[in-house]
Design a protein around this motif. Structure first.
Motif, PDB file in Angstrom:
ATOM      1  N   SER A   1      13.966  -7.678  -6.726  1.00 14.96           N
ATOM      2  CA  SER A   1      15.081  -7.059  -7.553  1.00 14.96           C
ATOM      3  C   SER A   1      14.679  -6.164  -8.606  1.00 14.96           C
ATOM      4  CB  SER A   1      15.860  -8.216  -8.270  1.00 14.96           C
ATOM      5  OG  SER A   1      14.758  -8.986  -9.192  1.00 14.96           O
ATOM      6  N   SER A   2      15.640  -5.300  -9.003  1.00 14.97           N
ATOM      7  CA  SER A   2      15.492  -4.420 -10.079  1.00 14.97           C
ATOM      8  C   SER A   2      14.273  -3.378  -9.504  1.00 14.97           C
ATOM      9  CB  SER A   2      14.843  -4.997 -11.312  1.00 14.97           C
ATOM     10  OG  SER A   2      15.893  -5.688 -11.903  1.00 14.97           O
ATOM     11  N   LEU A   3      14.602  -2.848  -8.201  1.00 18.31           N
ATOM     12  CA  LEU A   3      13.421  -2.119  -7.431  1.00 18.31           C
ATOM     13  C   LEU A   3      13.107  -0.819  -8.292  1.00 18.31           C
ATOM     14  CD1 LEU A   3      14.199  -3.064  -3.936  1.00 18.31           C
ATOM     15  CD2 LEU A   3      11.874  -3.244  -4.966  1.00 18.31           C
ATOM     16  N   LYS A   4      12.008  -0.098  -8.371  1.00 19.38           N
ATOM     17  CA  LYS A   4      11.772   1.087  -8.954  1.00 19.38           C
ATOM     18  C   LYS A   4      11.145   1.772  -7.776  1.00 19.38           C
ATOM     19  CE  LYS A   4      10.471  -1.466 -13.041  1.00 19.38           C
ATOM     20  NZ  LYS A   4       9.430  -1.648 -14.107  1.00 19.38           N
ATOM     21  N   PRO A   5      11.297   3.126  -8.145  1.00 18.27           N
ATOM     22  CA  PRO A   5      10.754   4.205  -6.880  1.00 18.27           C
ATOM     23  C   PRO A   5       9.200   3.872  -6.959  1.00 18.27           C
ATOM     24  CG  PRO A   5      12.150   5.482  -8.392  1.00 18.27           C
ATOM     25  CD  PRO A   5      11.847   3.948  -9.031  1.00 18.27           C
ATOM     26  N   GLU A   6       8.601   3.450  -7.928  1.00 20.12           N
ATOM     27  CA  GLU A   6       6.970   3.127  -7.864  1.00 20.12           C
ATOM     28  C   GLU A   6       6.676   1.839  -7.037  1.00 20.12           C
ATOM     29  OE1 GLU A   6       8.859   3.841 -10.732  1.00 20.12           O
ATOM     30  OE2 GLU A   6       8.080   2.431 -12.203  1.00 20.12           O
ATOM     31  N   ASP A   7       7.872   1.130  -6.639  1.00 24.10           N
ATOM     32  CA  ASP A   7       7.759  -0.107  -5.628  1.00 24.10           C
ATOM     33  C   ASP A   7       7.733   0.375  -4.032  1.00 24.10           C
ATOM     34  OD1 ASP A   7       9.986  -1.872  -7.924  1.00 24.10           O
ATOM     35  OD2 ASP A   7       7.621  -2.247  -7.617  1.00 24.10           O
ATOM     36  N   THR A   8       7.973   1.558  -4.018  1.00 19.31           N
ATOM     37  CA  THR A   8       7.930   2.342  -2.546  1.00 19.31           C
ATOM     38  C   THR A   8       6.525   2.038  -1.793  1.00 19.31           C
ATOM     39  OG1 THR A   8       9.600   3.906  -3.060  1.00 19.31           O
ATOM     40  CG2 THR A   8       8.072   4.320  -1.224  1.00 19.31           C
ATOM     41  N   ALA A   9       6.339   1.509  -0.706  1.00 19.96           N
ATOM     42  CA  ALA A   9       5.028   1.145  -0.226  1.00 19.96           C
ATOM     43  C   ALA A   9       5.341   0.375   1.166  1.00 19.96           C
ATOM     44  CB  ALA A   9       4.099   0.331  -0.936  1.00 19.96           C
ATOM     45  N   VAL A  10       4.337   0.274   1.975  1.00 17.50           N
ATOM     46  CA  VAL A  10       4.154  -0.769   3.002  1.00 17.50           C
ATOM     47  C   VAL A  10       3.727  -2.052   2.585  1.00 17.50           C
ATOM     48  CG1 VAL A  10       3.479  -1.189   5.462  1.00 17.50           C
ATOM     49  CG2 VAL A  10       3.820   1.220   4.835  1.00 17.50           C
ATOM     50  N   TYR A  11       4.678  -2.947   2.917  1.00 15.39           N
ATOM     51  CA  TYR A  11       4.405  -4.304   2.380  1.00 15.39           C
ATOM     52  C   TYR A  11       3.832  -5.256   3.535  1.00 15.39           C
ATOM     53  CZ  TYR A  11       6.623  -3.528  -2.090  1.00 15.39           C
ATOM     54  OH  TYR A  11       6.998  -3.158  -3.340  1.00 15.39           O
ATOM     55  N   TYR A  12       2.774  -5.734   3.189  1.00 15.86           N
ATOM     56  CA  TYR A  12       1.999  -6.597   4.137  1.00 15.86           C
ATOM     57  C   TYR A  12       1.972  -7.986   3.846  1.00 15.86           C
ATOM     58  CZ  TYR A  12       0.040  -2.173   5.719  1.00 15.86           C
ATOM     59  OH  TYR A  12      -0.095  -0.983   6.285  1.00 15.86           O
TER      60      TYR A  12
ATOM     61  N   GLN B   1       1.018  -1.283   0.092  1.00 13.15           N
ATOM     62  CA  GLN B   1      -0.047   0.183   0.019  1.00 13.15           C
ATOM     63  C   GLN B   1       0.836   1.343   0.169  1.00 13.15           C
ATOM     64  OE1 GLN B   1      -2.858   0.043   3.107  1.00 13.15           O
ATOM     65  NE2 GLN B   1      -4.265   1.550   2.033  1.00 13.15           N
ATOM     66  N   ALA B   2       0.964   2.123  -0.879  1.00  8.21           N
ATOM     67  CA  ALA B   2       1.433   3.060  -1.010  1.00  8.21           C
ATOM     68  C   ALA B   2       0.706   4.445  -0.485  1.00  8.21           C
ATOM     69  CB  ALA B   2       1.821   3.626  -2.615  1.00  8.21           C
ATOM     70  N   PRO B   3       1.337   5.421  -0.295  1.00 10.85           N
ATOM     71  CA  PRO B   3       0.595   6.689   0.540  1.00 10.85           C
ATOM     72  C   PRO B   3      -0.599   6.831  -0.634  1.00 10.85           C
ATOM     73  CG  PRO B   3       2.859   7.072   0.636  1.00 10.85           C
ATOM     74  CD  PRO B   3       2.570   5.773  -0.209  1.00 10.85           C
ATOM     75  N   GLY B   4      -1.660   7.275   0.062  1.00 11.06           N
ATOM     76  CA  GLY B   4      -2.958   7.435  -0.721  1.00 11.06           C
ATOM     77  C   GLY B   4      -3.498   6.730  -1.766  1.00 11.06           C
ATOM     78  N   LYS B   5      -3.236   5.411  -1.707  1.00 10.01           N
ATOM     79  CA  LYS B   5      -3.468   4.444  -2.811  1.00 10.01           C
ATOM     80  C   LYS B   5      -4.274   2.989  -2.025  1.00 10.01           C
ATOM     81  CE  LYS B   5      -0.501   5.528  -6.578  1.00 10.01           C
ATOM     82  NZ  LYS B   5       0.610   5.008  -7.468  1.00 10.01           N
ATOM     83  N   GLU B   6      -4.918   2.235  -2.735  1.00  5.62           N
ATOM     84  CA  GLU B   6      -5.210   1.019  -2.018  1.00  5.62           C
ATOM     85  C   GLU B   6      -4.377   0.047  -1.899  1.00  5.62           C
ATOM     86  OE1 GLU B   6     -10.057   1.523  -3.965  1.00  5.62           O
ATOM     87  OE2 GLU B   6      -8.514  -0.159  -4.528  1.00  5.62           O
ATOM     88  N   ARG B   7      -4.671  -0.823  -0.933  1.00  2.00           N
ATOM     89  CA  ARG B   7      -3.679  -2.000  -0.795  1.00  2.00           C
ATOM     90  C   ARG B   7      -4.245  -2.928  -1.905  1.00  2.00           C
ATOM     91  NH1 ARG B   7      -3.185  -4.449   5.103  1.00  2.00           N
ATOM     92  NH2 ARG B   7      -3.326  -2.430   5.401  1.00  2.00           N
ATOM     93  N   ASP B   8      -2.684  -3.314  -2.688  1.00  4.85           N
ATOM     94  CA  ASP B   8      -3.081  -4.205  -3.706  1.00  4.85           C
ATOM     95  C   ASP B   8      -2.062  -5.565  -3.674  1.00  4.85           C
ATOM     96  OD1 ASP B   8      -2.970  -1.344  -5.843  1.00  4.85           O
ATOM     97  OD2 ASP B   8      -4.551  -2.519  -5.322  1.00  4.85           O
ATOM     98  N   VAL B   9      -2.467  -6.583  -4.284  1.00  3.39           N
ATOM     99  CA  VAL B   9      -1.787  -7.688  -4.179  1.00  3.39           C
ATOM    100  C   VAL B   9      -0.413  -7.617  -4.962  1.00  3.39           C
ATOM    101  CG1 VAL B   9      -2.909  -8.813  -6.188  1.00  3.39           C
ATOM    102  CG2 VAL B   9      -1.756 -10.141  -4.488  1.00  3.39           C
TER     103      VAL B   9
END
Length: 128
Positions: A84-95, A39-47
Motif C-alpha cells: 500500500s501507499s506505493l511509490k515510484p521507487e517501488d517499481t521493480a520485478v518482485y520475486y 530488483q529494479a533496472p540496473g540495481k541489485e536484487r534486495d529483500v
C-alpha cells in the motif's frame, strides 16, 4: 523441491495498492520459510520482506515498513505481499523465494543467498 509462481504485478498510480501472490507447488510448503525480493533496472536484487514457516515472525526492509505486509496461507500453499501507499521507487520485478526450514519454524531469512528456490518474478510499476 518446490516451484514458485508469482502473480498480481501491475501498473498502479503512486499511493495505490497491490497484492502479490506466490503459489508454491508440492506438499511441503509449510516447511519452507518464504521471502519477497525485488530488483529494479540496473540495481541489485534486495529483500523486501520475509516470513517464517509458522508465519509468526516477519521481517521488512526499512524502505517498506509500515506500507507492506507479508503473510502466508499454508493451507493454500501461498504467500502474499500486500503493498500500500506505493511509490515510484517501488517499481521493480518482485520475486518470491523459498528456503527449506522444517526445523526452525520461527526463523525468517533476509539474505538473498539463504534461499534455495526462486520464482520467475512479476513486474510492479508505480507511476507518479
Amino acid at each position: 523441491q518446490v516451484q514458485l509462481v508469482e502473480s498480481g504485478g501491475s501498473l498502479v498510480q503512486a499511493g495505490g495498492s497491490l497484492r502479490l501472490s506466490c503459489a508454491a507447488s508440492g506438499r511441503t510448503f509449510s516447511s519452507y520459510a518464504m521471502g519477497w525480493f525485488r530488483q529494479a533496472p540496473g540495481k541489485e536484487r534486495d529483500v523486501v520482506a520475509a516470513v517464517s514457516v509458522s508465519g509468526s515472525n516477519t521481517y521488512y526492509a526499512n524502505s517498506v515498513k509500515g506500507r507492506f505486509t507479508i503473510s502466508r496461507d499454508n493451507a493454500k500453499n501461498t504467500v502474499y505481499l500486500q503493498m500500500s501507499s506505493l511509490k515510484p521507487e517501488d517499481t521493480a520485478v518482485y520475486y518470491c523465494a523459498a528456503r527449506a526450514s522444517a526445523y526452525a519454524s520461527g526463523t525468517y531469512y533476509s539474505g538473498l543467498a539463504m534461499y534455495d528456490y526462486w520464482g520467475q518474478g512479476t513486474q510492479v510499476t508505480v507511476s507518479s
